[in-house]
Write a protein that holds these residues in place. Structure first.
Motif, PDB file in Angstrom:
ATOM      1  N   ARG A   1       2.181   3.209   3.293  1.00  0.00           N
ATOM      2  CA  ARG A   1       1.224   2.836   4.347  1.00  0.00           C
ATOM      3  C   ARG A   1      -0.183   2.909   3.770  1.00  0.00           C
ATOM      4  NH1 ARG A   1      -1.538   7.326   6.131  1.00  0.00           N
ATOM      5  NH2 ARG A   1      -0.548   9.343   5.849  1.00  0.00           N
ATOM      6  N   TRP A   2      -1.128   2.315   4.512  1.00  0.00           N
ATOM      7  CA  TRP A   2      -2.526   2.427   4.126  1.00  0.00           C
ATOM      8  C   TRP A   2      -3.050   3.813   4.462  1.00  0.00           C
ATOM      9  CZ3 TRP A   2      -3.128  -2.815   6.776  1.00  0.00           C
ATOM     10  CH2 TRP A   2      -3.044  -3.840   5.833  1.00  0.00           C
ATOM     11  N   HIS A   3      -4.147   4.154   3.834  1.00  0.00           N
ATOM     12  CA  HIS A   3      -4.876   5.386   4.103  1.00  0.00           C
ATOM     13  C   HIS A   3      -5.297   5.392   5.564  1.00  0.00           C
ATOM     14  CE1 HIS A   3      -8.213   8.240   3.769  1.00  0.00           C
ATOM     15  NE2 HIS A   3      -7.742   8.592   2.591  1.00  0.00           N
TER      16      HIS A   3
ATOM     17  N   ALA B   1      -8.054  -2.027  -0.037  1.00  0.00           N
ATOM     18  CA  ALA B   1      -6.599  -1.981   0.046  1.00  0.00           C
ATOM     19  C   ALA B   1      -6.014  -3.184   0.783  1.00  0.00           C
ATOM     20  CB  ALA B   1      -6.153  -0.686   0.722  1.00  0.00           C
ATOM     21  N   VAL B   2      -6.706  -3.686   1.787  1.00  0.00           N
ATOM     22  CA  VAL B   2      -6.189  -4.832   2.533  1.00  0.00           C
ATOM     23  C   VAL B   2      -6.104  -6.054   1.624  1.00  0.00           C
ATOM     24  CG1 VAL B   2      -6.597  -6.383   4.482  1.00  0.00           C
ATOM     25  CG2 VAL B   2      -7.048  -3.932   4.726  1.00  0.00           C
TER      26      VAL B   2
ATOM     27  N   PRO C   1       0.818  -1.214   0.000  1.00  0.00           N
ATOM     28  CA  PRO C   1       0.000   0.000   0.000  1.00  0.00           C
ATOM     29  C   PRO C   1       0.855   1.269   0.000  1.00  0.00           C
ATOM     30  CG  PRO C   1       0.130  -0.881   2.196  1.00  0.00           C
ATOM     31  CD  PRO C   1       0.839  -1.860   1.305  1.00  0.00           C
TER      32      PRO C   1
ATOM     33  N   THR D   1      -3.451  -5.541  -1.066  1.00  0.00           N
ATOM     34  CA  THR D   1      -2.096  -5.684  -0.522  1.00  0.00           C
ATOM     35  C   THR D   1      -1.728  -7.157  -0.404  1.00  0.00           C
ATOM     36  OG1 THR D   1      -2.247  -3.602   0.675  1.00  0.00           O
ATOM     37  CG2 THR D   1      -0.596  -5.172   1.445  1.00  0.00           C
TER      38      THR D   1
ATOM     39  N   HIS E   1       0.113   5.644   0.587  1.00  0.00           N
ATOM     40  CA  HIS E   1      -0.785   6.783   0.805  1.00  0.00           C
ATOM     41  C   HIS E   1      -0.149   7.938   0.048  1.00  0.00           C
ATOM     42  CE1 HIS E   1      -3.349   9.698   2.763  1.00  0.00           C
ATOM     43  NE2 HIS E   1      -2.259  10.432   2.938  1.00  0.00           N
TER      44      HIS E   1
END
Length: 101
Positions: free
Chosen positions: A54-56, A72-73, A34, A76, A36
């Protein structure tokens, strides 16, 4: 600035922003996992505000799942463990099943 909004990527400006984002990720050699990315569109075109691996920070998965059919999870995990599915994704979302803030 303190909002999250999912919009279609079917206009010229939106595609320009997507292409810019992809080029920024390539320049940073971020290929898996991921990110951001914050981009501001100016009179001179897109400009990078921030990029992080990183994720949002918002609880965005329910919105993207409903509107895009994925989150996104899952993406990923696919990027590492199910690369066939990951590489079949279109560069631009083909259509949104809905819109969401």
């Amino acid at each position: 600035y303190q909002c999250t909004e999912l919009i279609p990527a079917d206009g010229e400006i939106e595609k320009e922003v997507c292409d810019y984002c992809i080029n920024v990720l390539k320049a940073q050699e971020l290929k898996w996992g991921p990110t951001h990315t914050e981009i501001k569109y100016t009179s001179n075109g897109p400009r990078l505000i921030e990029i992080n691996a990183r994720w949002h920070a918002q609880h965005f998965p329910p919105i993207t799942k409903a509107c895009l059919g994925n989150d996104a999870v899952t993406l990923t995990l696919d990027s590492y463990f199910n690369q066939g599915n990951f590489h079949e994704l279109p560069i631009y979302p083909e259509k949104l099943n809905g819109y969401g803030p």
